[in-house]
Design an enzyme around this catalytic site. Structure first.
Site, mmCIF file in Angstrom:
data_model
loop_
_atom_site.group_PDB
_atom_site.id
_atom_site.type_symbol
_atom_site.label_atom_id
_atom_site.label_comp_id
_atom_site.label_asym_id
_atom_site.label_seq_id
_atom_site.Cartn_x
_atom_site.Cartn_y
_atom_site.Cartn_z
ATOM 1 N N PRO A 1 0.823 -1.208 0.000
ATOM 2 C CG PRO A 1 -0.040 -1.070 2.155
ATOM 3 C CD PRO A 1 0.641 -2.007 1.214
ATOM 4 C CD GLU A 2 3.189 2.711 -4.354
ATOM 5 O OE1 GLU A 2 3.344 3.864 -4.805
ATOM 6 O OE2 GLU A 2 3.436 1.683 -5.020
ATOM 7 N NE ARG B 1 5.660 -10.265 1.711
ATOM 8 C CZ ARG B 1 6.451 -9.917 0.709
ATOM 9 N NH1 ARG B 1 7.558 -9.232 0.951
ATOM 10 N NH2 ARG B 1 6.155 -10.231 -0.533
ATOM 11 C CG HIS C 1 -1.776 -14.865 7.382
ATOM 12 N ND1 HIS C 1 -0.495 -15.270 7.707
ATOM 13 C CD2 HIS C 1 -2.193 -15.678 6.375
ATOM 14 C CE1 HIS C 1 -0.141 -16.273 6.919
ATOM 15 N NE2 HIS C 1 -1.149 -16.543 6.109
ATOM 16 N NE ARG D 1 11.162 -2.076 -4.359
ATOM 17 C CZ ARG D 1 10.449 -1.209 -3.611
ATOM 18 N NH1 ARG D 1 11.071 -0.291 -2.873
ATOM 19 N NH2 ARG D 1 9.136 -1.265 -3.595
ATOM 20 C CE LYS E 1 5.047 4.652 0.756
ATOM 21 N NZ LYS E 1 6.031 3.651 0.307
#
Length: 272
Positions: free
Chosen positions: A2-3, A110, A92, A261, A58
């Site tokens: 997510p940006e 993660r 999760h 990247r 963010k």
């Protein structure tokens, strides 16, 4: 990942749905995500009401009670969802704020996301220490300061923009889109950019990020904002378009690695 547009979309959804809710209890299956200590978090926030949800770059900021601020960073795949109280936490799911009739669950495959509890007077110093750049608006993102920073740097432009120090909120998707719109090669050295290129880059950053906010962000792969689906993925011109024709010149979009990247660009439109 997510940006800024996706985080802003989450913020708006949370603002509509949980502001005014009282925190009855807090549950954690992975308390280490609370960097300031889970037990302290429970002690300070239980019984208090959420008064607002704000954002810096963010980072989400839960405004709780008179002085408590819960800082949440979603990192790579963090997500929030609302569920009824009788819904058990899944594999999760790691943290949950429980209200009177429902709960806000934080899930993160993660486990990279973080919560931090600070006081109101610590918010400004917290973000100053992070050295986060201005928000991407014409009111806050000063072109002259941006130009001066670029002209002093020998860094490649893409990784420099990803640092968050020049402007807040850019990630891998929107950096590729911004550089395509501004016709700048992702490996171009910052101090080699012309005045006109810097002006176009500045305006492209604002244009792309504000458009993405308006469209609710990009819902790609595993990410959606609080269950809502954004539409910006339909407007992407280079990201994820490897092998397709550039809509501007007709040449083939290529993918390379820049500072580790995956990077999408048009070698004809974005020449070194």
């Amino acid at each position: 990942m997510p940006e800024l547009p996706e985080v802003e979309t989450v913020r708006r959804e949370l603002e509509k749905r949980i502001v005014g809710q009282k925190i009855v209890s807090i549950e954690a299956t992975y308390p280490r995500m609370v960097l300031t200590g889970f037990e302290q978090l429970k002690k300070e926030l239980t019984g208090k009401t959420i008064h607002g949800i704000s954002r810096r770059g963010k980072y989400l900021i839960f405004e709780i009670g008179e002085k408590d601020r819960l800082i949440s960073h979603l990192r790579m795949e963090g997500k929030y969802r609302l569920a009824s109280l009788n819904v058990p936490m899944e594999k999760h799911d790691h943290l949950a704020l429980k209200f009177t009739d429902e709960q806000l669950i934080y899930a993160d495959v993660r486990k990279f996301g973080t919560w931090e509890l600070i006081s109101t007077d610590q918010v400004l110093p917290y973000f100053l220490k992070k050295n986060i750049g201005p928000e991407p608006t014409y009111e806050t993102f000063d072109e002259q300061i941006f130009r001066e920073k670029l002209q002093k740097s020998t860094k490649k432009i893409k990784p420099f923009l990803l640092e968050q120090t020049l402007v807040a909120g850019l990630g891998n998707i929107y950096v590729d889109e911004v550089l395509w719109l501004a016709k700048i090669h992702p490996e171009k050295v910052a101090n080699q950019l012309t005045e006109s290129s810097i002006h176009l880059l500045h305006d492209s950053i604002i244009e792309i990020l504000q458009k993405a906010i308006k469209l609710g962000g990009s819902s790609i792969r595993t990410y959606s904002a609080l269950g809502s689906t954004g539409k910006m993925q339909d407007e992407l011109r280079v990201y994820g378009k490897t092998g397709e024709k550039c809509v501007r010149c007709g040449n083939e979009i290529q993918k390379i690695k820049v500072a580790g990247r995956g990077t999408h660009f048009c070698p004809f439109c974005q020449q070194k």
